[in-house]
Enzyme design. Structure first.
Site, PDB file in Angstrom:
ATOM      1  CG  HIS A  43     -19.051  -8.400  12.139  1.00 26.63           C
ATOM      2  ND1 HIS A  43     -19.942  -8.708  11.585  1.00 26.63           N
ATOM      3  CD2 HIS A  43     -19.163  -6.951  12.688  1.00 26.63           C
ATOM      4  CE1 HIS A  43     -21.071  -7.667  11.663  1.00 26.63           C
ATOM      5  NE2 HIS A  43     -20.425  -6.588  12.038  1.00 26.63           N
ATOM      6  CD  GLU A  70     -18.859 -11.018   8.334  1.00 23.43           C
ATOM      7  OE1 GLU A  70     -19.048 -12.001   7.543  1.00 23.43           O
ATOM      8  OE2 GLU A  70     -19.073 -11.187   9.370  1.00 23.43           O
ATOM      9  CG  HIS A 190     -25.634 -16.049  11.522  1.00 23.06           C
ATOM     10  ND1 HIS A 190     -25.033 -14.688  12.003  1.00 23.06           N
ATOM     11  CD2 HIS A 190     -26.415 -16.374  12.507  1.00 23.06           C
ATOM     12  CE1 HIS A 190     -25.489 -14.746  13.300  1.00 23.06           C
ATOM     13  NE2 HIS A 190     -26.332 -15.490  13.639  1.00 23.06           N
TER      14      HIS A 190
END
Length: 237
Positions: A43, A70, A190
């Site tokens: 990410h 991401e 997450h």
């Protein structure tokens, strides 16, 4: 079996702290795949405080499983993804100054915006996923954007589960069932950890992939990276 994609951002954070190349992000990507992970997630953020944009390019030939990138689809991010053409791009609405992702997309309000971006990625052969909160309306909205998958934002579940509230998984199960009914694949991520992943997997149907980074790396400090990856794979069976 639900696939495990290991987010290696924290490895880059540790490397950047000293300014050298230890630990080596590319070697760790090779290792997590050798240890059984079915994917690698990164990410990159605009300030490059952990994974750098150059890392994203360098990882392309290294990731022989599934490569998931991401990020917020700003112009620089989109240009990078279109050049690299990873297996999957996960769209996350994080602000520039966010420490970590803290909300999913409003897929109703931003339907046209997301649809345009998703069309661009899909036309280039890149599977798309949208980071969403566990709300049925957001799942319905996601289906109208043309996305391939949704990624359920699981922080609320993880916090509730740690406090003994197992019923917090129900919105995720309901959203996953609806997503599947609407033809969407289901990912999640997450704050998932060894402590909650088995329960989440058992309760949430049609779960195709989880992306785990922070908890996995923290756990690996005590148990070792290979051992932790093997334990996740066992719990995801």
């Amino acid at each position: 079996m639900t696939k495990l994609s290991v987010n290696i951002n924290k490895i880059a954070t540790l490397r950047n702290a000293r300014g050298g190349n230890m630990p080596n992000v590319l070697q760790v990507a090779k290792d997590v795949q050798a240890f059984g992970a079915q994917g690698v997630t990164i990410h990159p953020r605009p300030d490059e405080r952990h994974i750098r944009y150059q890392d994203a390019y360098d990882l392309k030939p290294i990731v022989i499983t599934e490569y998931n990138i991401e990020g917020n689809p700003i112009e620089k991010f989109m240009d990078m993804v279109l050049q690299i053409k990873p297996t999957q791009v996960t769209l996350v609405p994080d602000s520039v100054d966010a420490i970590t992702s803290n909300a999913g997309w409003d897929t109703v309000k931003h339907k046209d915006y997301l649809a345009e971006i998703i069309s661009e990625f899909k036309n280039n052969g890149i599977r798309t996923s949208i980071f969403v909160d566990p709300t049925l309306d957001m799942i319905k909205g996601a289906a109208k954007t043309g996305t391939d998958r949704i990624e359920l934002y699981t922080e609320a579940f993880a916090e509730a589960f740690e406090n003994g509230n197992k019923t917090a998984v129900k919105p995720y199960a309901d959203c996953a069932a609806l997503a599947h009914k609407l033809g969407l694949g289901v990912n999640a991520g997450h704050d998932l950890s060894l402590g909650n992943i088995k329960f989440f997997k058992e309760q949430v149907p049609h779960l195709q992939e989880v992306s785990i980074g922070h908890a996995l790396i923290c756990e690996a400090l005590y148990q070792g990276l290979e051992s932790v990856i093997q334990e996740y794979l066992e719990k995801l069976k």
